[in-house]
Design an enzyme around this catalytic site. Structure first.
Site, PDB file in Angstrom:
ATOM      1  CB  CYS A 112      -0.889  -0.016   1.248  1.00  0.00           C
ATOM      2  SG  CYS A 112      -1.951   1.424   1.384  1.00  0.00           S
ATOM      3  CG  HIS A 154      -5.637  -2.213  -1.634  1.00  0.00           C
ATOM      4  ND1 HIS A 154      -4.593  -2.869  -1.019  1.00  0.00           N
ATOM      5  CD2 HIS A 154      -5.409  -0.880  -1.431  1.00  0.00           C
ATOM      6  CE1 HIS A 154      -3.776  -1.980  -0.457  1.00  0.00           C
ATOM      7  NE2 HIS A 154      -4.244  -0.758  -0.707  1.00  0.00           N
ATOM      8  CD  GLU A 155      -6.727   1.581  -4.043  1.00  0.00           C
ATOM      9  OE1 GLU A 155      -6.789   2.449  -3.152  1.00  0.00           O
ATOM     10  OE2 GLU A 155      -5.669   0.976  -4.334  1.00  0.00           O
ATOM     11  CG  HIS A 158      -7.298   2.779   1.106  1.00  0.00           C
ATOM     12  ND1 HIS A 158      -6.510   3.069   2.198  1.00  0.00           N
ATOM     13  CD2 HIS A 158      -6.483   2.157   0.217  1.00  0.00           C
ATOM     14  CE1 HIS A 158      -5.278   2.633   1.977  1.00  0.00           C
ATOM     15  NE2 HIS A 158      -5.234   2.073   0.778  1.00  0.00           N
TER      16      HIS A 158
HETATM   17 ZN    ZN Z   1      -3.614   1.136  -0.043  1.00  0.00          ZN
END
Ligand code: ZN
Length: 200
Positions: A112, A154-155, A158
């Site tokens: 990341c 993954h995003e 976030h």
């Molecule tokens: Zn990340």
């Protein structure tokens, strides 16, 4: 998210990067852990105007500057449900994304941009169905597989304040890079949350 090959660099690779990025002066800057904004649950994007499109363009430039393949708004300090990605010259801007269906969980080592040097094995579905809105406010619905599915999840994490260090293999694992740990129950709730949080 880091490019899967970005950690395999050598000296030549670093020199190339410096030359390539000489002309780029980013206006946005990358937020690193333990900045609290990375633990935010972000708010839906409601206005699709030129300011949003400029923001998305700048996020794409910053992401490429750092050789990433995905970047979410909290990583530039903004609590919006907006992500950008670029894989093999295919850019993608997506707001208010949701993951509908998912199958075939697979392990994969992720990095990341906000957690330099940290790599975590994360188990995620290999195939997903995604909905959201592009930078023009047009609704998008598509299937994603492999690296695309990986980056989008993954995003999306976030946007819910979830980071790769929250995917511990064992209860006793401690991530020394993560002083802002959340309660396990809260993390699990956020991992499974793909709907934008309606404000009305
Ligand atoms: Zn990340």
């Amino acid at each position: 998210m880091n490019s899967p090959t970005s950690n395999a660099g050598n000296h030549t690779h670093l020199v190339d990067e410096a030359l390539e990025n000489q002309s780029f002066i980013p206006r946005l800057s990358l937020v690193l852990y333990p900045d609290q904004v990375l633990r935010s649950v972000c708010q839906p994007v409601e206005t699709f105007d030129s300011a949003l499109r400029d923001l998305a363009d700048e996020m794409l430039s910053l992401m490429q500057h750092h050789r990433g393949i995905g970047l979410a708004a909290p990583q530039v300090g903004l609590r919006h449900r907006l992500i950008v990605s670029r894989i093999q010259d295919h850019p993608l801007v997506l707001a208010n994304l949701e993951v509908k269906d998912s199958t075939e969980p697979r392990d994969f080592i992720e990095g990341c941009l906000s957690l330099p040097g940290v790599q975590v094995n994360v188990r995620r579905p290999e195939r997903i169905r995604v909905t959201g809105y592009d930078q023009h406010g047009q609704r998008r619905s598509f299937g994603a597989v492999g690296l695309w599915a990986r980056v989008l999840q993954h995003e999306l994490d976030h946007l819910n304040g979830v980071l790769i260090c929250d995917y511990k293999q064992h209860e006793t694992d401690q991530c020394q890079h993560c002083p802002l740990e959340l309660p396990t129950k809260l993390i699990e709730q956020r991992k499974h949350r793909s709907r934008p949080n309606p404000r009305r």
